[in-house]
Write an enzyme that holds these catalytic residues in place. Structure first.
Site, PDB file in Angstrom:
ATOM      1  N   LYS A 204       0.820  -1.214   0.000  1.00 35.82           N
ATOM      2  CA  LYS A 204       0.000   0.000   0.000  1.00 35.82           C
ATOM      3  C   LYS A 204       0.858   1.270   0.000  1.00 35.82           C
ATOM      4  CE  LYS A 204      -4.407  -1.933   1.332  1.00 35.82           C
ATOM      5  NZ  LYS A 204      -5.418  -2.228   2.325  1.00 35.82           N
ATOM      6  N   ARG A 243      -3.192 -10.473   4.464  1.00 34.54           N
ATOM      7  CA  ARG A 243      -3.529 -10.503   3.029  1.00 34.54           C
ATOM      8  C   ARG A 243      -2.395  -9.845   2.244  1.00 34.54           C
ATOM      9  NH1 ARG A 243      -5.708  -7.033  -0.640  1.00 34.54           N
ATOM     10  NH2 ARG A 243      -7.250  -7.824  -2.103  1.00 34.54           N
TER      11      ARG A 243
HETATM   12  N1  PMM Z   1      -7.465  -3.896   0.668  1.00 33.99           N
HETATM   13  C1  PMM Z   1      -7.660  -4.005  -0.654  1.00 33.99           C
HETATM   14  C2  PMM Z   1      -8.531  -4.968  -1.185  1.00 33.99           C
HETATM   15  N2  PMM Z   1      -9.179  -5.838  -0.378  1.00 33.99           N
HETATM   16  N3  PMM Z   1      -9.642  -6.638   1.785  1.00 33.99           N
HETATM   17  C3  PMM Z   1      -9.480  -6.553   3.100  1.00 33.99           C
HETATM   18  N4  PMM Z   1     -10.132  -7.409   3.921  1.00 33.99           N
HETATM   19  N5  PMM Z   1      -8.681  -5.604   3.669  1.00 33.99           N
HETATM   20  C4  PMM Z   1      -8.004  -4.683   2.916  1.00 33.99           C
HETATM   21  O1  PMM Z   1      -7.314  -3.818   3.491  1.00 33.99           O
HETATM   22  C5  PMM Z   1      -8.139  -4.752   1.501  1.00 33.99           C
HETATM   23  C6  PMM Z   1      -8.986  -5.755   0.963  1.00 33.99           C
HETATM   24  C7  PMM Z   1      -6.935  -3.077  -1.566  1.00 33.99           C
HETATM   25  O2  PMM Z   1      -5.723  -3.630  -1.983  1.00 33.99           O
HETATM   26  P1  PMM Z   1      -5.514  -4.365  -3.424  1.00 33.99           P
HETATM   27  O3  PMM Z   1      -6.034  -3.423  -4.479  1.00 33.99           O
HETATM   28  O4  PMM Z   1      -4.065  -4.599  -3.526  1.00 33.99           O
HETATM   29  O5  PMM Z   1      -6.253  -5.640  -3.444  1.00 33.99           O
END
Ligand code: PMM
Length: 266
Positions: A204, A243
């Site tokens: 991020k 994640r």
């Molecule tokens: N952040 C993203 C997408 N999905 N899900 C959860 N549970 N928590 C998060 O902080 C989260 C998520 C955004 O990141 P990406 O675009 O790299 O998937």
């Protein structure tokens, strides 16, 4: 948890896994690298992102979920839509990851309750196009915890089994970089809520800011070592799930943290 974003526009891997076969291969690779489950999402939630329609979201995620489930992979679906969650569960997904924590689609809580699927409830205030206009807190840890607590209460009131709830403070969602660091420094406040905790810092922007040199942001593909450092610290603080886009170093970091926790409990 490894990430497969079947989107053209996610900040870290947008456009890379748009076709289903490539996405499935990537998901299998994430498992090979140490992910215990794979999170499949069809809608980008990067700051400023606009929504796509439900049919397009289904078209993106369902074949990937089916393909991964057929290979024995445990899959979660990253969606804010109840219908997408429902169809994904029918296709074999084991878990709902709703970044809106049940707030974007009024039917999401009912789907989780009726299907008895585990659900990740993330702290969320507003959709991605405007979320960074909603970053005002008196005390970010106390406020996020209280608002997340309300989301949990609403889910339980709708019939969701408390034993199936996972909480997530939602790094970067209606939060500045400074807020993210404060939240990460106080993960114990979220562990204390009494639910398994998911933390998602991977690649991020606030990590890019931290690592910037001469005013230039560290590019997304140079943030995985810092991500693994956050993984170690979050796991040591008691997080249940991390994640990430690059699971190998984080899977090792989790093992280091687990070993230290075991020693600390002796
Ligand atoms: N952040 C993203 C997408 N999905 N899900 C959860 N549970 N928590 C998060 O902080 C989260 C998520 C955004 O990141 P990406 O675009 O790299 O998937």
């Amino acid at each position: 948890m490894g990430v497969v974003n079947v989107t053209p526009d996610s900040f870290s891997d947008g456009g890379k896994w748009l076709d289903a076969d490539t996405a499935i291969r990537h998901g299998l690779d994430l498992v090979e690298q140490g992910a215990d489950l794979v999170d499949v999402g069809g809608e980008s939630t990067r700051p400023g992102a606009l929504r796509i329609d439900e049919d397009e979201e289904l078209r993106r995620v369902l074949p990937v979920i089916e393909g991964l489930v057929a290979e024995g992979v445990v899959v979660s679906v990253d969606t804010m839509r109840a219908a997408v969650a429902q169809r994904s569960l029918e296709a074999g997904a084991a878990l709902i990851n709703d970044v809106s924590g049940g707030r974007a689609d009024p039917r999401m809580r009912a789907v989780a309750a009726e299907t008895d699927a585990p659900i990740v409830l993330m702290h969320w205030r507003e959709h991605s196009d405007v979320m960074q206009q909603h970053t005002s807190y008196d005390d970010v840890v106390a406020d996020v915890r209280a608002e997340l607590g309300q989301q949990v209460d609403a889910a339980i009131a709708a019939g969701v089994d408390p034993a199936r709830i996972v909480v997530d403070p939602g790094l970067g969602f209606s939060k500045t970089g400074e807020h993210n660091w404060i939240v990460l420094a106080h993960l114990d406040a979220f562990v204390e809520m009494g639910f398994p905790l998911l933390v998602a810092a991977s690649r991020k922007r606030f990590l890019g800011d931290l690592l910037s040199r001469d005013g230039a942001l560290r590019p997304v593909d140079g943030r995985d070592a810092a991500t693994a450092a956050v993984t170690a610290l979050a796991a040591a603080a008691g997080a249940w799930c991390i994640r990430v886009h690059d699971p190998a170093p984080s899977a090792d970091a989790v093992r280091v943290a687990a070993r230290l926790r075991q020693e600390g409990l002796r």
